[in-house]
Design a protein around this motif. Structure first.
Motif, PDB file in Angstrom:
ATOM      1  N   SER A 117    -123.413 -74.391 -62.453  1.00 36.27           N
ATOM      2  CA  SER A 117    -123.757 -74.153 -61.142  1.00 36.27           C
ATOM      3  C   SER A 117    -125.064 -73.254 -61.050  1.00 36.27           C
ATOM      4  CB  SER A 117    -122.581 -73.296 -60.228  1.00 36.27           C
ATOM      5  OG  SER A 117    -122.586 -71.824 -60.899  1.00 36.27           O
ATOM      6  N   LEU A 118    -125.864 -73.948 -59.900  1.00 36.19           N
ATOM      7  CA  LEU A 118    -127.143 -73.278 -59.592  1.00 36.19           C
ATOM      8  C   LEU A 118    -127.369 -73.231 -58.049  1.00 36.19           C
ATOM      9  CD1 LEU A 118    -129.986 -73.380 -60.433  1.00 36.19           C
ATOM     10  CD2 LEU A 118    -130.329 -75.672 -60.444  1.00 36.19           C
ATOM     11  N   MET A 119    -127.943 -72.244 -57.544  1.00 31.71           N
ATOM     12  CA  MET A 119    -128.226 -71.932 -56.397  1.00 31.71           C
ATOM     13  C   MET A 119    -129.701 -72.164 -56.210  1.00 31.71           C
ATOM     14  SD  MET A 119    -127.305 -68.670 -54.059  1.00 31.71           S
ATOM     15  CE  MET A 119    -125.492 -69.195 -53.809  1.00 31.71           C
ATOM     16  N   ILE A 120    -130.184 -72.927 -55.003  1.00 33.05           N
ATOM     17  CA  ILE A 120    -131.676 -73.208 -54.817  1.00 33.05           C
ATOM     18  C   ILE A 120    -131.776 -72.438 -53.322  1.00 33.05           C
ATOM     19  CG2 ILE A 120    -133.202 -74.773 -54.315  1.00 33.05           C
ATOM     20  CD1 ILE A 120    -131.932 -76.533 -56.323  1.00 33.05           C
ATOM     21  N   VAL A 121    -132.633 -71.427 -53.230  1.00 33.50           N
ATOM     22  CA  VAL A 121    -132.894 -70.851 -51.910  1.00 33.50           C
ATOM     23  C   VAL A 121    -134.296 -71.185 -51.547  1.00 33.50           C
ATOM     24  CG1 VAL A 121    -133.180 -68.753 -50.571  1.00 33.50           C
ATOM     25  CG2 VAL A 121    -131.486 -68.852 -52.724  1.00 33.50           C
TER      26      VAL A 121
END
Length: 167
Positions: free
Chosen positions: A100-104
């Motif tokens: 899982s990867l979060m991109i802000v």
């Protein structure tokens, strides 16, 4: 792989320098992002990695979320600056060694990345503080949900109230 796309929080209308790239979160913006981050924590979302635009408003947003979720500090990516969207960045993300990867980041980049992964038009509404979850199924992604800050905050309030009633 699961992607979480997050638009930065409410930022200053202008920076003292006069440069858009120097705009920071307002106090209201920091408060709302803390509330949204709390909702993400209560929903047991914990990305393996957080990528963030290096601009202050996005970097601050990512740091607040990382702290609330007890994850490693965000990694700043030049490709996440406004109007810097490119398909190579998504390929890099897909090759990241994580589940899982979060991109802000910023608009219109976030809508373009979601469109690239999930095949939707780039007209998604990403209010400041909105979080969109895209689940990859093979080479194609599917939007699981797109939650604006008001919904995230309401979810956190309901979840906390239920937890208090149990005790």
């Amino acid at each position: 792989m699961i992607f979480y796309f997050v638009r930065h929080g409410i930022a200053e209308d202008w920076a003292e320098s006069g440069l858009d790239q120097d705009r920071r979160l307002t106090e209201r913006g920091r408060k709302r992002i803390r509330q949204c981050a709390q909702a993400l924590r209560l929903l047991e979302i914990k990305p393996d990695l957080i990528f963030s635009s290096p601009l202050p408003r996005a970097a601050e947003t990512a740091s607040i979320i990382a702290e609330a979720l007890s994850t490693d500090p965000p990694v700043h990516k030049e490709q996440l600056q406004p109007d810097a969207a490119n398909s190579d960045f998504i390929a890099e993300c897909l090759n990241a060694n994580c589940s899982s990867l979060m991109i802000v980041g910023h608009q219109p980049n976030l809508s373009e990345y979601v469109a690239q992964l999930a095949g939707y038009g780039s007209n998604l509404i990403f209010k400041k503080g909105t979080v969109c979850r895209v689940e990859m199924q093979g080479e194609h992604g599917q939007i699981s949900w797109l939650l604006p800050p008001k919904v995230l905050i309401a979810l956190a309030d309901v979840r906390q109230a239920k937890q208090k009633n149990k005790h």
